[in-house]
Design a protein around this motif. Structure first.
Motif, PDB file in Angstrom:
ATOM      1  N   HIS A 236       0.828  -1.211   0.000  1.00 53.55           N
ATOM      2  CA  HIS A 236       0.000   0.000   0.000  1.00 53.55           C
ATOM      3  C   HIS A 236       0.861   1.259   0.000  1.00 53.55           C
ATOM      4  CE1 HIS A 236      -3.271   2.721   1.059  1.00 53.55           C
ATOM      5  NE2 HIS A 236      -4.119   1.718   0.892  1.00 53.55           N
ATOM      6  N   LYS A 237       0.356   2.303  -0.638  1.00 56.30           N
ATOM      7  CA  LYS A 237       1.054   3.580  -0.740  1.00 56.30           C
ATOM      8  C   LYS A 237       1.302   4.220   0.627  1.00 56.30           C
ATOM      9  CE  LYS A 237       0.882   7.984  -3.293  1.00 56.30           C
ATOM     10  NZ  LYS A 237       0.998   8.893  -2.152  1.00 56.30           N
ATOM     11  N   ILE A 238       0.460   3.941   1.599  1.00 57.93           N
ATOM     12  CA  ILE A 238       0.652   4.493   2.939  1.00 57.93           C
ATOM     13  C   ILE A 238       2.045   4.142   3.468  1.00 57.93           C
ATOM     14  CG2 ILE A 238      -0.031   4.195   5.366  1.00 57.93           C
ATOM     15  CD1 ILE A 238      -2.923   4.111   4.444  1.00 57.93           C
ATOM     16  N   LEU A 239       2.468   2.913   3.224  1.00 57.80           N
ATOM     17  CA  LEU A 239       3.782   2.480   3.701  1.00 57.80           C
ATOM     18  C   LEU A 239       4.897   3.306   3.077  1.00 57.80           C
ATOM     19  CD1 LEU A 239       3.225  -1.378   3.446  1.00 57.80           C
ATOM     20  CD2 LEU A 239       3.019   0.039   5.489  1.00 57.80           C
ATOM     21  N   MET A 240       4.768   3.574   1.782  1.00 56.20           N
ATOM     22  CA  MET A 240       5.780   4.351   1.086  1.00 56.20           C
ATOM     23  C   MET A 240       5.778   5.805   1.534  1.00 56.20           C
ATOM     24  SD  MET A 240       7.791   2.671  -0.937  1.00 56.20           S
ATOM     25  CE  MET A 240       7.931   1.867   0.686  1.00 56.20           C
ATOM     26  N   ASP A 241       4.612   6.354   1.785  1.00 57.86           N
ATOM     27  CA  ASP A 241       4.533   7.746   2.236  1.00 57.86           C
ATOM     28  C   ASP A 241       5.169   7.904   3.618  1.00 57.86           C
ATOM     29  OD1 ASP A 241       3.301   8.325  -0.122  1.00 57.86           O
ATOM     30  OD2 ASP A 241       1.294   8.598   0.724  1.00 57.86           O
ATOM     31  N   ILE A 242       4.905   6.941   4.502  1.00 51.21           N
ATOM     32  CA  ILE A 242       5.527   6.972   5.826  1.00 51.21           C
ATOM     33  C   ILE A 242       7.043   6.885   5.697  1.00 51.21           C
ATOM     34  CG2 ILE A 242       5.829   5.677   7.983  1.00 51.21           C
ATOM     35  CD1 ILE A 242       2.853   4.922   7.778  1.00 51.21           C
ATOM     36  N   TRP A 243       7.511   5.965   4.837  1.00 51.21           N
ATOM     37  CA  TRP A 243       8.951   5.778   4.684  1.00 51.21           C
ATOM     38  C   TRP A 243       9.615   6.998   4.047  1.00 51.21           C
ATOM     39  CZ3 TRP A 243      12.234   5.545   0.414  1.00 51.21           C
ATOM     40  CH2 TRP A 243      13.542   5.122   0.700  1.00 51.21           C
ATOM     41  N   ASN A 244       8.986   7.596   3.064  1.00 45.39           N
ATOM     42  CA  ASN A 244       9.581   8.730   2.366  1.00 45.39           C
ATOM     43  C   ASN A 244       9.712   9.960   3.254  1.00 45.39           C
ATOM     44  OD1 ASN A 244      10.414   8.364  -0.439  1.00 45.39           O
ATOM     45  ND2 ASN A 244       8.344   7.622  -0.768  1.00 45.39           N
ATOM     46  N   ILE A 245       8.906  10.053   4.287  1.00 45.94           N
ATOM     47  CA  ILE A 245       8.981  11.201   5.202  1.00 45.94           C
ATOM     48  C   ILE A 245       9.665  10.754   6.499  1.00 45.94           C
ATOM     49  CG2 ILE A 245       7.655  12.938   6.462  1.00 45.94           C
ATOM     50  CD1 ILE A 245       5.562  12.709   4.185  1.00 45.94           C
ATOM     51  N   GLY A 246       8.985   9.993   7.305  1.00 43.92           N
ATOM     52  CA  GLY A 246       9.588   9.376   8.477  1.00 43.92           C
ATOM     53  C   GLY A 246      10.374  10.327   9.353  1.00 43.92           C
ATOM     54  N   LEU A 247      11.341   9.770  10.082  1.00 39.24           N
ATOM     55  CA  LEU A 247      12.207  10.570  10.955  1.00 39.24           C
ATOM     56  C   LEU A 247      13.576  10.819  10.337  1.00 39.24           C
ATOM     57  CD1 LEU A 247      11.409   9.112  14.508  1.00 39.24           C
ATOM     58  CD2 LEU A 247      10.344  11.020  13.301  1.00 39.24           C
ATOM     59  N   ARG A 248      13.713  10.512   9.052  1.00 38.03           N
ATOM     60  CA  ARG A 248      14.989  10.712   8.351  1.00 38.03           C
ATOM     61  C   ARG A 248      15.554  12.132   8.529  1.00 38.03           C
ATOM     62  NH1 ARG A 248      13.242   9.294   4.069  1.00 38.03           N
ATOM     63  NH2 ARG A 248      13.989   7.169   3.841  1.00 38.03           N
ATOM     64  N   PRO A 249      14.718  13.196   8.410  1.00 38.00           N
ATOM     65  CA  PRO A 249      15.292  14.557   8.490  1.00 38.00           C
ATOM     66  C   PRO A 249      15.969  14.874   9.819  1.00 38.00           C
ATOM     67  CG  PRO A 249      13.118  14.612   7.479  1.00 38.00           C
ATOM     68  CD  PRO A 249      13.292  13.233   8.032  1.00 38.00           C
ATOM     69  N   ILE A 250      15.555  14.203  10.906  1.00 34.84           N
ATOM     70  CA  ILE A 250      16.137  14.515  12.212  1.00 34.84           C
ATOM     71  C   ILE A 250      16.892  13.329  12.800  1.00 34.84           C
ATOM     72  CG2 ILE A 250      14.459  16.319  12.762  1.00 34.84           C
ATOM     73  CD1 ILE A 250      13.024  14.221  14.566  1.00 34.84           C
TER      74      ILE A 250
END
Length: 305
Positions: A236-250
């Motif tokens: 599902h796209k929800i999984l990809m949207d979570i991964w693409n944003i996530g906590l990566r920036p911090i």
């Protein structure tokens, strides 16, 4: 899946979006039997493969034990995980069920970490952009790789993987499609270029081998492989949207904060942190399919020579 979710969240706790997607990556090639001689091409630090093969790590151990987090900023991007601390040590509750004959990667620090797992019988330093691969013709019965899309000419790499696969041998190759970063393209319409840069962290720039499903099929078949199965790794796209944003920036800041904690305090916070994300993510393990193969962002090919 629930046990693997917990194990992966314990490993990637400061990047919980990775803990969410990795059980799906593991499930995608769960039927691949590692017959010897076997190869994990671009094995990295080996931690994902270890859990895939049944390992459970001590709660105190995780992905963030040796990093360059203090050297990172969004103006000076470095691979914070390309680091090996001489005090790095892996602690198991349960070891992987099997060993893989060869692991290869292009970063020595990751291979140094992988060596601590005692998962690979031999580790080889090699950049997959440089062909041919340093292996004999018709050698491997089993090959796994989740990185053929990282190279500039993936069709040449796949052809060389075919060369080193033995007749009747099996390969599991995971590949990206242009649908991987859809949310970033959508957000570009509303966010500033600086904000997009913070979210992207040069991922799109560094994945030159994105292909559509039809292109990947052609590459596999032109190399000589028989396509046994194609799967969409994520439902599902929800999984990809979570991964693409996530906590990566911090994540670099979170790692530095966790590094400043005494061991007992760190473990206590980590335990509660993992439980929170486990409850948040557990329902997503059974989410309905929304992707077809044609619009899937990440595909798993099971191939036979």
């Amino acid at each position: 899946m629930e046990l693997k979710l917990r194990n992966f969240l314990n490993l990637y706790w400061l990047r919980p979006e990775n803990g969410l997607i990795t059980p799906f990556k593991s499930k995608a090639f769960e039927n691949l039997k590692f017959e010897s001689p076997s190869l994990d091409l671009s094995c990295g630090d080996g931690l994902f493969m270890a859990i895939h093969l049944g390992a459970i790590f001590e709660n105190d151990f995780d992905y963030f034990k040796s990093t360059k987090a203090k050297d990172f900023s969004h103006d000076k991007m470095v691979d914070i995980f390309d680091d090996f601390n001489e005090n790095y040590n892996v602690e198991f509750v349960k070891r992987p069920k099997i060993k893989i004959d060869y692991g290869s990667d292009w970063k020595q620090a990751l291979l140094d970490k992988a060596e601590k797992l005692d998962l690979y019988k031999k580790l080889v330093l090699h950049d997959n952009n440089q062909l041919p691969l340093p292996f004999e013709d018709n050698y491997f019965k089993t090959i796994y790789s989740n990185s053929v899309y990282w190279v500039k000419q993936p069709e040449k790499l796949v052809s060389d993987i075919y060369r080193i696969t033995s007749p009747g041998g099996m390969c599991s190759l995971e590949v990206l499609t242009p649908h991987r970063y859809e949310i970033l393209y959508q957000l570009e319409k509303v966010l500033s270029p600086t904000a997009i840069s913070i979210l992207d962290r040069k991922r799109r720039e560094n994945t030159p081998g994105l292909k559509e499903l039809s292109e990947w099929k052609e590459i596999m078949q032109n190399a000589g492989f028989e396509i046994v199965e194609i799967k969409s790794v994520y439902p599902h796209k929800i999984l990809m949207d979570i991964w693409n944003i996530g906590l990566r920036p911090i994540s670099h800041l979170l790692i530095q904060m966790s590094d400043s904690l005494e061991s007992e305090k760190r473990q206590k916070i980590k335990q509660e942190w993992v439980e929170i994300f486990y409850e948040l993510f557990k329902p997503l393990l059974t989410i309905d399919e929304s992707y077809s193969l044609e619009n899937a962002p990440y595909l798993s090919f099971l191939l036979k020579k």
